[in-house]
Motif scaffolding. Structure first.
Motif, PDB file in Angstrom:
ATOM      1  N   LEU A   1       0.818  -1.210   0.000  1.00  0.00           N
ATOM      2  CA  LEU A   1       0.000   0.000   0.000  1.00  0.00           C
ATOM      3  C   LEU A   1       0.855   1.265   0.000  1.00  0.00           C
ATOM      4  CD1 LEU A   1      -2.837  -1.031   2.479  1.00  0.00           C
ATOM      5  CD2 LEU A   1      -3.079  -0.596   0.034  1.00  0.00           C
ATOM      6  N   LEU A   2       1.891   1.274   0.827  1.00  0.00           N
ATOM      7  CA  LEU A   2       2.745   2.462   0.877  1.00  0.00           C
ATOM      8  C   LEU A   2       3.544   2.623  -0.411  1.00  0.00           C
ATOM      9  CD1 LEU A   2       4.036   2.382   4.560  1.00  0.00           C
ATOM     10  CD2 LEU A   2       2.508   4.060   3.519  1.00  0.00           C
ATOM     11  N   LEU A   3       3.959   1.503  -0.989  1.00  0.00           N
ATOM     12  CA  LEU A   3       4.675   1.591  -2.257  1.00  0.00           C
ATOM     13  C   LEU A   3       3.764   2.150  -3.346  1.00  0.00           C
ATOM     14  CD1 LEU A   3       7.068  -1.220  -3.524  1.00  0.00           C
ATOM     15  CD2 LEU A   3       6.031   0.461  -5.021  1.00  0.00           C
TER      16      LEU A   3
ATOM     17  N   TYR B   1       1.183   1.323 -12.003  1.00  0.00           N
ATOM     18  CA  TYR B   1       0.047   1.211 -12.915  1.00  0.00           C
ATOM     19  C   TYR B   1      -1.098   0.359 -12.376  1.00  0.00           C
ATOM     20  CZ  TYR B   1       3.438   3.003 -16.270  1.00  0.00           C
ATOM     21  OH  TYR B   1       4.368   3.771 -16.912  1.00  0.00           O
ATOM     22  N   LEU B   2      -0.836  -0.482 -11.365  1.00  0.00           N
ATOM     23  CA  LEU B   2      -1.877  -1.347 -10.811  1.00  0.00           C
ATOM     24  C   LEU B   2      -2.189  -0.947  -9.383  1.00  0.00           C
ATOM     25  CD1 LEU B   2      -0.655  -4.898 -11.959  1.00  0.00           C
ATOM     26  CD2 LEU B   2      -2.420  -3.489 -13.023  1.00  0.00           C
ATOM     27  N   ASN B   3      -3.471  -1.053  -8.997  1.00  0.00           N
ATOM     28  CA  ASN B   3      -3.820  -0.813  -7.605  1.00  0.00           C
ATOM     29  C   ASN B   3      -3.302  -1.975  -6.754  1.00  0.00           C
ATOM     30  OD1 ASN B   3      -6.083  -2.898  -7.215  1.00  0.00           O
ATOM     31  ND2 ASN B   3      -6.782  -1.780  -9.018  1.00  0.00           N
TER      32      ASN B   3
ATOM     33  N   SER C   1      -5.932  -4.709   1.654  1.00  0.00           N
ATOM     34  CA  SER C   1      -5.478  -3.914   0.513  1.00  0.00           C
ATOM     35  C   SER C   1      -6.660  -3.459  -0.334  1.00  0.00           C
ATOM     36  CB  SER C   1      -4.504  -4.728  -0.346  1.00  0.00           C
ATOM     37  OG  SER C   1      -3.332  -5.030   0.375  1.00  0.00           O
ATOM     38  N   SER C   2      -7.642  -4.351  -0.511  1.00  0.00           N
ATOM     39  CA  SER C   2      -8.823  -4.010  -1.302  1.00  0.00           C
ATOM     40  C   SER C   2      -9.639  -2.910  -0.624  1.00  0.00           C
ATOM     41  CB  SER C   2      -9.699  -5.256  -1.508  1.00  0.00           C
ATOM     42  OG  SER C   2      -8.983  -6.287  -2.150  1.00  0.00           O
ATOM     43  N   VAL C   3      -9.848  -3.056   0.694  1.00  0.00           N
ATOM     44  CA  VAL C   3     -10.641  -2.079   1.434  1.00  0.00           C
ATOM     45  C   VAL C   3      -9.958  -0.709   1.440  1.00  0.00           C
ATOM     46  CG1 VAL C   3     -11.531  -1.471   3.718  1.00  0.00           C
ATOM     47  CG2 VAL C   3     -11.753  -3.820   2.876  1.00  0.00           C
ATOM     48  N   ILE C   4      -8.656  -0.697   1.724  1.00  0.00           N
ATOM     49  CA  ILE C   4      -7.930   0.576   1.787  1.00  0.00           C
ATOM     50  C   ILE C   4      -7.830   1.211   0.403  1.00  0.00           C
ATOM     51  CG2 ILE C   4      -5.694   1.625   2.313  1.00  0.00           C
ATOM     52  CD1 ILE C   4      -5.381  -0.459   4.532  1.00  0.00           C
TER      53      ILE C   4
ATOM     54  N   LEU D   1      -7.440   5.169  -0.921  1.00  0.00           N
ATOM     55  CA  LEU D   1      -6.679   5.555  -2.115  1.00  0.00           C
ATOM     56  C   LEU D   1      -7.578   5.874  -3.306  1.00  0.00           C
ATOM     57  CD1 LEU D   1      -3.714   2.995  -1.966  1.00  0.00           C
ATOM     58  CD2 LEU D   1      -3.827   5.313  -1.059  1.00  0.00           C
ATOM     59  N   HIS D   2      -8.806   5.351  -3.291  1.00  0.00           N
ATOM     60  CA  HIS D   2      -9.798   5.616  -4.347  1.00  0.00           C
ATOM     61  C   HIS D   2      -9.277   5.254  -5.750  1.00  0.00           C
ATOM     62  CE1 HIS D   2     -12.095   7.684  -1.286  1.00  0.00           C
ATOM     63  NE2 HIS D   2     -11.087   8.491  -1.056  1.00  0.00           N
TER      64      HIS D   2
END
Length: 343
Positions: free
Chosen positions: A27-29, A110-112, A289-292, A297-298
């Motif tokens: 997430l931070l990356l 490029y990817l969430n 990761s999905s929830v955040i 991060l939207h």
């Protein structure tokens, strides 16, 4: 009763540590690659992380040798400088990991985070195939079945929804689709290098009693060298213009530290965690990761294909890690821990 409680507590602590490490780094990356600030050079971050990891491992070797500087230098001389051929074997996995880390930084541009984490589970498939070809390992039927499920699940995750297909008529949507395809390609290549390098390193580890931390010092030395070569080849002009540490913010330094110590943290807690715990850690990490990604991060909107693919991938992860009661030798256990460490 107290012993059982202690073991249970260690398992829960291990679970929390694995989830925190898996989730926070990705997430931070991802955030560091998309935040509105002066963009840092990812290749320099990888070099810095390798250098810090090497320093940490030197400190750990020092602690293993009764905090004696003389013993530390003697061990490093005997295990690294006095064995140039043995040390040179680490050049191949180090080079592959340098390429892999650069690919993962590139992919998260490029990817969430959620899509990246599900897709990167392909490393299980590539590792299994390389184990069969290079180590002559046998894979049980349920594991082959889980690998097929894994491939299908990742295919579902990367499959565009009908709405996305309709939106591709605009130039902007086509550009977005091209970026996502580029990100998936980077994850695929990273999975291939991860599988081969991990199995190759496991094969090296089984050839001698060299300390895990010494092996990581060797990896860090070559990793730093190969990383600098990548910086010179692709980012030389940018480094000369604005410096090696351009764009480094607090978030970037946290990413670098997590990249450096993440595998070391896993190595210290994995002895308390079985395959079920690792499976739960993967599941919870993908969930968080999905929830955040969605609420903070939207940059992520899950589709039906994503849900289906995630279920397949998580089921495959649990199924592949499930084992019948077997007695594992200490050498194999050390190799398993180290294989997780360097990934």
């Amino acid at each position: 009763m107290r012993i059982t409680t202690t073991k249970d507590n260690r398992k829960w602590i291990s679970l929390a540590a694995l989830v925190l490490q898996n989730t926070s780094l990705v997430l931070l990356l991802r955030y560091s690659r998309t935040m509105k600030a002066e963009r840092y050079i990812s290749s320099t971050a990888i070099v810095t992380a390798e250098f810090i990891k090497g320093l940490i491992c030197i400190v750990l070797v020092w602690l293993e040798n009764d905090r004696s500087i003389n013993r530390l230098f003697r061990v490093i001389h005997e295990e690294i400088y006095a064995k140039p051929y043995d040390t040179s074997k680490l050049a191949i996995p180090s080079g592959l990991y340098a390429i892999q880390n650069n690919l993962l930084f590139f992919a998260l541009s490029y990817l969430n985070a959620a899509t990246y984490q599900v897709s990167y589970q392909l490393k299980i498939l590539t590792t299994a195939l390389c184990s069969v070809l290079m180590l002559k390992k046998s894979i049980e039927k349920h594991q082959w079945f889980s690998l097929c499920m894994l491939a299908i699940g990742v295919a579902f995750v990367t499959w565009p929804s009908p709405e996305e297909v309709q939106k591709r008529t605009t130039i902007q949507s086509q550009a977005t689709w091209l970026q996502q395809s580029t990100g998936f390609g980077a994850v695929l290549l990273a999975s291939m290098t991860s599988g081969f390098a991990g199995v190759y390193f496991e094969k090296i580890l089984k050839t001698g009693p060299t300390s895990v931390w010494i092996r990581n010092i060797q990896l860090a030395c070559f990793g730093t060298l190969f990383g600098l070569v990548i910086v010179f080849c692709f980012d030389y002009k940018a480094v000369m213009d604005k410096g090696f540490f351009q764009g480094y913010s607090t978030v970037v330094w946290i990413v670098v530290l997590l990249q450096a110590i993440g595998g070391l943290i896993i190595a210290t807690v994995i002895k308390y965690a079985d395959n079920i715990i690792k499976g739960f850690a993967t599941s919870l990490s993908i969930l968080f990761s999905s929830v955040i990604s969605y609420f903070i991060l939207h940059d992520f909107t899950p589709s039906l294909f994503f849900y289906m693919g995630t279920v397949f991938v998580l089921t495959a992860t649990f199924l592949y890690g499930w084992e019948k009661n077997k007695v594992t030798s200490s050498v194999n256990e050390q190799a398993r821990i180290q294989n997780i460490l360097i990934k």
